[in-house]
Scaffold this motif. Structure first.
Motif, short mmCIF file in Angstrom:
data_model
loop_
_atom_site.label_atom_id
_atom_site.label_comp_id
_atom_site.label_asym_id
_atom_site.label_seq_id
_atom_site.Cartn_x
_atom_site.Cartn_y
_atom_site.Cartn_z
N MET A 229 0.83 -1.21 0.00
CA MET A 229 0.00 0.00 0.00
C MET A 229 0.85 1.25 0.00
SD MET A 229 -2.89 -0.92 2.76
CE MET A 229 -3.54 0.70 3.02
N LEU B 130 -4.83 -1.25 -3.98
CA LEU B 130 -6.00 -2.02 -3.56
C LEU B 130 -5.65 -3.48 -3.33
CD1 LEU B 130 -8.97 -0.66 -5.67
CD2 LEU B 130 -8.36 -0.16 -3.33
N VAL C 17 -4.34 -3.68 0.04
CA VAL C 17 -5.43 -3.68 1.02
C VAL C 17 -6.02 -5.08 1.15
CG1 VAL C 17 -7.74 -2.83 1.47
CG2 VAL C 17 -6.01 -1.28 0.69
N LEU D 220 -3.89 -7.26 3.24
CA LEU D 220 -4.02 -6.90 4.65
C LEU D 220 -5.31 -7.48 5.24
CD1 LEU D 220 -2.92 -5.22 6.95
CD2 LEU D 220 -4.06 -3.25 6.02
N LEU D 221 -6.40 -7.33 4.50
CA LEU D 221 -7.68 -7.82 5.02
C LEU D 221 -7.68 -9.35 5.11
CD1 LEU D 221 -10.20 -5.45 3.26
CD2 LEU D 221 -9.23 -5.26 5.51
N VAL E 68 -6.14 -10.39 8.26
CA VAL E 68 -7.05 -10.25 9.40
C VAL E 68 -8.07 -11.38 9.43
CG1 VAL E 68 -8.77 -8.78 10.41
CG2 VAL E 68 -6.74 -7.80 9.49
N ILE F 106 -8.73 -14.01 12.55
CA ILE F 106 -10.00 -14.29 13.24
C ILE F 106 -10.25 -15.79 13.28
CG2 ILE F 106 -12.48 -13.95 13.17
CD1 ILE F 106 -12.04 -11.32 11.85
N PHE G 172 -17.73 -10.34 7.45
CA PHE G 172 -16.57 -9.53 7.06
C PHE G 172 -16.28 -9.66 5.57
CE2 PHE G 172 -11.84 -9.37 6.73
CZ PHE G 172 -11.77 -8.00 6.75
N VAL H 163 -16.71 -3.04 -0.12
CA VAL H 163 -15.71 -1.98 -0.08
C VAL H 163 -14.84 -2.00 -1.33
CG1 VAL H 163 -13.65 -1.18 1.14
CG2 VAL H 163 -15.65 -1.82 2.42
N ALA I 114 -14.40 0.88 -4.06
CA ALA I 114 -13.04 1.39 -4.28
C ALA I 114 -12.68 1.32 -5.75
CB ALA I 114 -12.05 0.60 -3.45
N ILE J 120 -10.70 5.91 1.53
CA ILE J 120 -10.85 4.45 1.47
C ILE J 120 -9.58 3.78 1.97
CG2 ILE J 120 -11.04 2.51 -0.12
CD1 ILE J 120 -12.90 4.18 -1.80
N MET J 121 -8.42 4.26 1.54
CA MET J 121 -7.19 3.60 1.94
C MET J 121 -7.00 3.66 3.45
SD MET J 121 -6.14 2.41 -0.75
CE MET J 121 -4.48 1.82 -0.62
N ALA K 246 -9.54 1.55 5.22
CA ALA K 246 -9.29 0.11 5.15
C ALA K 246 -8.24 -0.29 6.16
CB ALA K 246 -8.85 -0.27 3.74
N MET K 247 -7.22 0.56 6.28
CA MET K 247 -6.20 0.31 7.30
C MET K 247 -6.85 0.26 8.68
SD MET K 247 -2.77 0.83 6.42
CE MET K 247 -1.42 1.88 6.85
N SER L 131 -9.96 -0.41 9.40
CA SER L 131 -10.79 -1.61 9.55
C SER L 131 -9.94 -2.79 9.94
CB SER L 131 -11.48 -1.98 8.25
OG SER L 131 -12.10 -0.92 7.69
N ALA L 132 -8.79 -2.92 9.24
CA ALA L 132 -7.93 -4.07 9.54
C ALA L 132 -7.46 -4.02 10.98
CB ALA L 132 -6.75 -4.08 8.58
N LEU M 219 -10.40 -4.88 13.36
CA LEU M 219 -10.74 -6.31 13.41
C LEU M 219 -9.65 -7.12 14.07
CD1 LEU M 219 -12.54 -7.00 10.13
CD2 LEU M 219 -13.27 -7.66 12.37
#
Lengths: 162, 106, 461
Positions: free
Chosen positions: B27, B37, B40, B43-44, B47, B51, B71, B78, B82, C149-150, C153-154, C156-157, C160
């Motif tokens: 990023m 993106l 991102v 990264l998600l 996460v 979980i 999620f 999102v 985006a 958004i960027m 998103a950071m 959000s991560a 969570l």
């Protein structure tokens, strides 16, 4: 246990490939593979339903989104690719070493965690939890899907562009 | 926390941290909006895996699966919005380079 | 009954999009106005409507109800200004639908009792606001939305990851379960880390000082009604209310945490105010001023006392009112002059008297002059700081209040007072859609300010 480590290493390798590859299209495809590997891990961690979701939505839908976007924008991207190539190599050269070094450092430190875990859950079916205990999240999903729909209506509609 | 689950959690924790670091690096370092993106997304993903791992260790798989499903739905929406914004930027500047859109300054 | 606050906007979106679009296009705006008035009524005079089949875990205390009231008021003025500013009926219809989604999201954030649902509703509001920011498809708006958004998103991560790590000890995501688990478990470094990243994520969402990068861009590039909504309630509900809720109902006030909140708050106050002094764009100045005012809320919260929290929530309410009013004024000026550059304006007060007067009152309320509403909340925060022994921060708050007055006076002098320029001789007052909401908000500022000494006993905090 050992198998898990091999899968995790494969995941990191694919993620590095995703980030470092020159072609944008290949990056999107590698992202899909990373996501597929993660869904295998989820399956091994005893979460089959989430694994299926990850496989179908993240590997499928998000990749389709990315690939079609790259297809839509490709002509202009191509010209810049060459300039970016040198730039990218300089910036990302050290990333694998940083990542591996960080992993080894974390492994050596081996943070002393001493937590009291909670009792195991009584309800063990994800569907029951979803529908009976967390209806608010379902409503949340409906609302966010609607907001996505309006996002698409407003952002993707070309007709009213000035 | 028993020794076995501690070891499992540490292993997963280290790899998840590495994955998240790759995502954040992507990023920050790239100028291409779509690559950002993709960072991102990585990264998600990290996460999400965290979980699930927590659910496995605490034996709360049902709850964490419900969370992960919600999620993932959020993540897709999102990403769609985006990408809509990225396409919008491209329709103005005809490029995907973040250096072309530095009009506003924090 | 609280579930209606979420379900009703959702049902409204569905009803509005049923086949009869032609008719719905016309009534959508009035429907939205009626809904926001209904929300004001329901907050002030709760009616117990029982939900027969759906049990949602929602709860509201006085803090949530104050925020629900702000949301309804700001939504009302946003709709009025949107009706005036957005001419095309189709666009207006989409706008109203997005506002409903935003409303459902924000109401959800204020009512939930579960940390994961809090995240879900924060994300709903954020997604709706990305679309709202880029509503007109300007280049700047897209850029601001992408930045938002960027960073989001950071956030959000981080949020969570915090939730996941907290679940290691609690095993559940309800506020109550987490609070109990935090009491039992030893304070391991992992849990401290989890709480730290969760709170940092809320700081990003609320646009506090080290994490404020997206906020001035988003406020200034968004369409005028959207900046009213964003500055008035969206970031306040997502970041600041989320923080207050987490601090009050889950984590509780700890020594180092209080110090961190006070420091971040003071930093935001001072740097935000100084940055606002240097701006020449009307909306950017208001955006930096917003960062500075949010700092007051955070240091009020940082005292950890009941008085401090009361001051914080009261200032949140006041901030929503006066900042919305100021953004409406900026929209009025922009709609007449076509620019936001303050160096190109002068002496507009003689041509736009209503806008001039409402902006003076809002500025004075923001700077904390008696007897306006902003004075009382700032006074309460400063007294709370002084009583709980953080005297340095109290002095900082008072000094920054002087800077606030300075930049608002500079704004007034550049925009509304002085000699009028030649080329703006024949401009007129902005339309009723922008002046009426500003007048309503100003009336609330004056009314609350004068009635506050009497209300003080009525509000049981």
């Amino acid at each position: 246990m050992n198998l898990n480590i091999f899968i995790l290493i494969a995941m990191i390798a694919l993620a590095l490939w995703t980030v470092m590859t020159r072609s944008l299209l290949r990056a999107a495809i590698m992202l899909a593979f990373t996501s597929a590997i993660i869904s295998i891990l989820m399956f091994r961690l005893n979460s089959p339903i989430a694994a299926v979701f990850e496989l179908s939505v993240c590997t499928g839908l998000v990749s389709v989104l990315f690939i079609s976007t790259i297809g839509l924008t490709h002509p202009s991207v191509k010209e810049e690719t060459f300039e970016h190539m040198v730039d990218r190599l300089r910036k990302f050269k050290f990333l694998p070493f940083i990542i591996i070094g960080m992993g080894m450092a974390l492994g050596l430190v081996a943070v002393k965690i001493n937590l009291q875990l909670p009792l195991a859950e009584i309800e063990t079916d994800a569907r029951t939890v979803m529908w009976n205990l967390r209806p608010l999240d379902i409503i949340g999903q409906v609302i966010i899907l609607l907001s996505g729909v309006f996002g698409v209506i407003i952002l993707f509609k070309e007709s009213d562009k000035k | 926390m028993s020794a076995e689950s501690l070891q499992l959690f540490c292993t997963f924790g280290i790899f998840i941290f590495m994955l998240a670091a790759i995502g954040v690096y992507c990023m920050l370092a790239t100028y291409n909006l779509i690559r950002a993106l993709i960072g991102v997304e990585l990264l998600l993903k990290a996460v999400t895996l965290l979980i699930v791992a927590v659910g496995y260790i605490t034996k709360h798989n049902a709850l964490t699966q419900a969370m992960v499903i919600t999620f993932i739905v959020i993540e897709v929406v999102v990403m769609t919005v985006a990408i809509g914004v990225v396409l919008g930027i491209r329709s103005h500047t005809n490029s995907l380079d973040a250096r072309d859109i530095r009009n506003l300054k924090g | 009954m609280y579930s209606w606050f979420i379900l009703f906007p959702l049902l409204s979106v569905i009803i509005l999009n049923l086949p009869f679009r032609g008719m719905m296009n016309k009534i959508a705006i009035w429907y939205a106005l009626a809904l926001s008035i209904a929300q004001v009524y329901l907050v002030l005079f709760p009616v117990n409507i029982v939900m027969p089949f759906l049990q949602l875990n929602l709860n509201a205390d006085i803090i949530s109800r104050a925020v629900l009231l702000c949301i309804a008021i700001v939504l009302f003025v946003t709709i009025l200004s949107a009706k005036y500013l957005i001419k095309k009926e189709d666009k207006l219809f989409n706008f109203v639908n997005l506002l409903f989604i935003c409303l459902a999201g924000m109401n959800g954030v204020t009512l939930v009792t579960d940390i994961f649902s809090l995240y879900v509703f924060i994300e709903i509001t954020a997604v709706a606001s990305y679309t709202l920011i880029s509503f007109y498809k300007d280049k700047d708006a897209f850029e601001a939305a992408f930045k938002y958004i960027m960073l989001s998103a950071m956030a959000s991560a981080m949020m969570l990851a915090g939730i996941a790590l907290i679940m290691l000890i609690s095993g559940d995501t309800g506020f109550f379960a987490i609070r109990e688990a935090l009491k039992v478990s030893p304070h391991s470094s992992l849990i401290v880390f989890a709480i730290a990243i969760f709170i940092c994520a809320l700081f990003i969402k609320g646009g506090l000082m080290p994490f404020h990068g997206w906020l001035p861009d988003a406020y200034s590039a968004a369409p005028a009604p959207v900046s009213v909504l964003l500055a008035g309630v969206v970031t306040k509900t997502l970041g600041i209310y989320g923080l207050i809720r987490i601090m009050v109902s889950v984590i509780g006030f700890d020594g180092p945490l209080k110090q961190a909140l006070l420091f971040i708050g003071a930093l935001s106050i001072v740097v935000g105010a100084l940055a606002a002094l240097g701006q020449s764009d009307f909306k950017r100045m208001l955006a930096y001023s917003s960062i500075s005012q949010v700092g007051y809320i955070i240091i009020g919260l940082g005292t950890g006392t009941a008085l401090g929290i009361f001051g914080a929530v009261f200032h949140l309410f006041n901030h929503a009112i006066f900042k919305s009013s100021l953004f409406l004024n900026s929209a009025a000026v922009e709609s007449r002059l076509g620019t936001r550059d303050m160096d190109k304006m002068n002496g507009l007060a003689s041509k736009m008297p209503v806008t001039g007067i409402t902006s003076v009152i809002s500025c004075l309320s923001a700077a904390g002059l008696p007897p306006l509403a902003g004075f009382w909340s700032k006074l309460i925060i400063i007294v709370a700081l002084w009583v709980s022994g953080y005297r340095v921060y109290a002095v900082v708050a008072i000094m920054a209040s002087v800077i606030t007055l300075a930049y608002f006076l500079s704004l007034q002098r550049r925009v509304f007072f002085g000699r009028i320029k030649e080329d703006s001789m024949n401009i007129k007052e902005a339309g009723i859609g922008l002046t009426l909401p500003a007048v309503i908000l100003t009336a609330i500022i004056i009314g609350v300010g004068i009635a506050f000494p009497f209300l003080r006993d009525a509000i049981k905090f």
